[in-house]
Design an enzyme around this catalytic site. Sequence first.
Site, PDB file in Angstrom:
ATOM      1  CG  ASP A 122      -1.767   1.233   1.350  1.00 16.31           C
ATOM      2  OD1 ASP A 122      -2.465   1.598   0.382  1.00 16.31           O
ATOM      3  OD2 ASP A 122      -1.739   1.849   2.436  1.00 16.31           O
ATOM      4  CB  SER A 123       3.717   2.279   2.137  1.00 15.61           C
ATOM      5  OG  SER A 123       2.979   2.280   3.314  1.00 15.61           O
TER       6      SER A 123
END
Length: 167
Positions: free
Chosen positions: A48-49
Site C-alpha cells: 500500500d505504501s
Amino acid sequence: MNSNSNEREHASLEEAGQGSGAGAGLLFHRPAKKTQLINPVVLAYVGDSVFELLVRQYLVSLPNHKSHHLHKEATKIVSAKAQRKLLEKWQPMLTEEEADIVRRGRNTKSGAPPKNADPADYRQATALECLVGYLYYEGRIDRLHELFAAAVAPQSEDHREEKEGQA
C-alpha cells in the site's frame, strides 16, 4: 552488536543491493522472514505504501503541482475500485508466480473493508497491494516500474473508441 557482525550484515546488505551504496533504494530494513513466508496482509501493508509512493512520484512528474489537484488525482488511482481495475489490466501481464501472490492476497482475511468500498473491490485492491509488497521485498523494482508504467499508459485508441461507443 559487535563490529564484526555489523560488518557482515552491511556486506550482506550490499550483496543484496540494499546497502548504502548506489541503487540502495528505500529498503533500509529487510523483513525477518523470507518474502514467500510473509503473511499476505503484511505484504499488502507494505505494498500500500509503495504503491502510494509510486503514484505520488508519477503525479509530481506531471505539470500541475497544486496540492489539491495532486490529492484529487492520487485518490482516483489508489481507491479500491481503481486498484481493482488496474489489477484486471495487469492480469494478462503477470507471471505464474505473480498470479499466485495475487491469489494469496485476494483470498486472505484482511479485515472489514472501509464503508465506502465494495468488499469485492477491497479484496482485489488487497491482492494488488500484496503483489506490490512482494515485488518490493524481492527487490524486483524494474518489474514494479514495468507494471506501473502499464498502469499509467494512455488507453489504446481502439479501447477508447469501444468505451465511447458503449456510452
